[in-house]
Design a protein around this motif. Structure first.
Motif, PDB file in Angstrom:
ATOM      1  N   UNK A  32       0.809  -1.212   0.000  1.00  0.00           N
ATOM      2  CA  UNK A  32       0.000   0.000   0.000  1.00  0.00           C
ATOM      3  C   UNK A  32       0.842   1.262   0.000  1.00  0.00           C
ATOM      4  N   UNK A  33       0.512   2.184  -0.908  1.00  0.00           N
ATOM      5  CA  UNK A  33       0.929   3.560  -0.727  1.00  0.00           C
ATOM      6  C   UNK A  33       0.086   4.155   0.394  1.00  0.00           C
ATOM      7  N   UNK A  34       0.683   5.016   1.199  1.00  0.00           N
ATOM      8  CA  UNK A  34      -0.002   5.579   2.353  1.00  0.00           C
ATOM      9  C   UNK A  34      -0.030   7.096   2.273  1.00  0.00           C
ATOM     10  N   UNK A  35      -1.038   7.699   2.899  1.00  0.00           N
ATOM     11  CA  UNK A  35      -1.182   9.147   2.868  1.00  0.00           C
ATOM     12  C   UNK A  35      -1.854   9.645   4.132  1.00  0.00           C
ATOM     13  N   UNK A  36      -1.668  10.925   4.386  1.00  0.00           N
ATOM     14  CA  UNK A  36      -2.386  11.634   5.442  1.00  0.00           C
ATOM     15  C   UNK A  36      -3.201  12.764   4.818  1.00  0.00           C
ATOM     16  N   UNK A  37      -4.443  12.890   5.265  1.00  0.00           N
ATOM     17  CA  UNK A  37      -5.337  13.979   4.896  1.00  0.00           C
ATOM     18  C   UNK A  37      -5.867  14.610   6.175  1.00  0.00           C
ATOM     19  N   UNK A  38      -6.466  15.791   6.053  1.00  0.00           N
ATOM     20  CA  UNK A  38      -7.112  16.412   7.202  1.00  0.00           C
ATOM     21  C   UNK A  38      -8.386  17.121   6.756  1.00  0.00           C
ATOM     22  N   UNK A  39      -9.280  17.337   7.712  1.00  0.00           N
ATOM     23  CA  UNK A  39     -10.519  18.033   7.429  1.00  0.00           C
ATOM     24  C   UNK A  39     -10.879  18.915   8.611  1.00  0.00           C
ATOM     25  N   UNK A  40     -10.975  20.210   8.354  1.00  0.00           N
ATOM     26  CA  UNK A  40     -11.398  21.177   9.353  1.00  0.00           C
ATOM     27  C   UNK A  40     -12.905  21.376   9.239  1.00  0.00           C
ATOM     28  N   UNK A  53       5.125   2.705  -1.502  1.00  0.00           N
ATOM     29  CA  UNK A  53       5.155   1.400  -0.841  1.00  0.00           C
ATOM     30  C   UNK A  53       6.464   1.129  -0.115  1.00  0.00           C
ATOM     31  N   UNK A  54       7.565   1.420  -0.783  1.00  0.00           N
ATOM     32  CA  UNK A  54       8.884   1.153  -0.218  1.00  0.00           C
ATOM     33  C   UNK A  54       9.351   2.222   0.756  1.00  0.00           C
ATOM     34  N   UNK A  55       8.720   3.387   0.724  1.00  0.00           N
ATOM     35  CA  UNK A  55       9.167   4.515   1.517  1.00  0.00           C
ATOM     36  C   UNK A  55      10.184   5.390   0.816  1.00  0.00           C
ATOM     37  N   UNK A  56      10.567   5.037  -0.414  1.00  0.00           N
ATOM     38  CA  UNK A  56      11.589   5.790  -1.133  1.00  0.00           C
ATOM     39  C   UNK A  56      11.078   7.077  -1.761  1.00  0.00           C
ATOM     40  N   UNK A  57       9.766   7.203  -1.941  1.00  0.00           N
ATOM     41  CA  UNK A  57       9.194   8.392  -2.551  1.00  0.00           C
ATOM     42  C   UNK A  57       8.154   9.037  -1.664  1.00  0.00           C
ATOM     43  N   UNK A  58       8.165  10.368  -1.591  1.00  0.00           N
ATOM     44  CA  UNK A  58       7.182  11.108  -0.807  1.00  0.00           C
ATOM     45  C   UNK A  58       6.664  12.284  -1.610  1.00  0.00           C
ATOM     46  N   UNK A  59       5.500  12.789  -1.212  1.00  0.00           N
ATOM     47  CA  UNK A  59       4.920  13.979  -1.808  1.00  0.00           C
ATOM     48  C   UNK A  59       4.262  14.786  -0.705  1.00  0.00           C
ATOM     49  N   UNK A  60       4.297  16.119  -0.830  1.00  0.00           N
ATOM     50  CA  UNK A  60       3.750  16.998   0.182  1.00  0.00           C
ATOM     51  C   UNK A  60       2.942  18.114  -0.446  1.00  0.00           C
ATOM     52  N   UNK A  61       1.839  18.482   0.213  1.00  0.00           N
ATOM     53  CA  UNK A  61       1.122  19.686  -0.150  1.00  0.00           C
ATOM     54  C   UNK A  61       1.935  20.900   0.267  1.00  0.00           C
ATOM     55  N   UNK A  62       1.776  21.989  -0.477  1.00  0.00           N
ATOM     56  CA  UNK A  62       2.546  23.193  -0.186  1.00  0.00           C
ATOM     57  C   UNK A  62       2.281  23.725   1.216  1.00  0.00           C
ATOM     58  N   UNK A  63       1.083  23.501   1.734  1.00  0.00           N
ATOM     59  CA  UNK A  63       0.715  24.032   3.028  1.00  0.00           C
ATOM     60  C   UNK A  63       1.503  23.418   4.182  1.00  0.00           C
TER      61      UNK A  63
END
Length: 125
Positions: A32-40, A53-63
């Motif tokens: 599984x690829x994993x992610x975090x989201x939030x909701x206000x 999956x391997x942990x070798x790649x990440x992505x981030x929102x600008x915020x």
């Protein structure tokens, strides 16, 4: 089926830090690829960060780029979100997300997705 349980939420002051955890059961985390989201309150769910999956790649929102860090430990079936330099606008319910995939990339389109129940983060000024 896969179950996700978030923990580590709570209250922090502006400029402080929190570490969220996501415990994964019912599946092999390395699938599984994993992610975090939030909701206000009153807002749509917002993507924050993802890890391959391997942990070798990440992505981030600008915020959150430069303040938040996603990591994973496939052997322990755990995913983490380290949150530093917290701001009041970070106040939200934070959700863990899993996407089953054959691709070792952080951003996955389509496929079967699973969500945790969320954990509340409140940041005061």
């Amino acid at each position: 089926q896969v179950q996700l349980v978030e923990s580590g939420g709570g209250s922090a002051q502006a400029g402080g830090s929190l570490r969220l955890s996501c415990a994964v059961s019912g599946g092999t985390l390395s699938n599984y690829a994993m992610a975090w989201h939030r909701q206000a309150p009153g807002k749509e769910r917002e993507f924050l960060t993802a890890i391959s999956k391997s942990g070798d790649g990440t992505a981030y929102a600008a915020s959150v780029e430069g303040r938040f860090t996603i990591s994973r430990d496939n052997a322990k079936n755990m995913v983490y979100l380290q949150m530093n330099s917290l701001k009041p606008e970070d106040t939200a319910v934070y959700y863990c997300n899993a996407a089953y995939t054959d691709i070792d990339a952080p951003m996955i389109v389509g496929g079967t997705n699973y969500w945790g129940q969320g954990t509340q983060v409140t940041v005061s000024s």
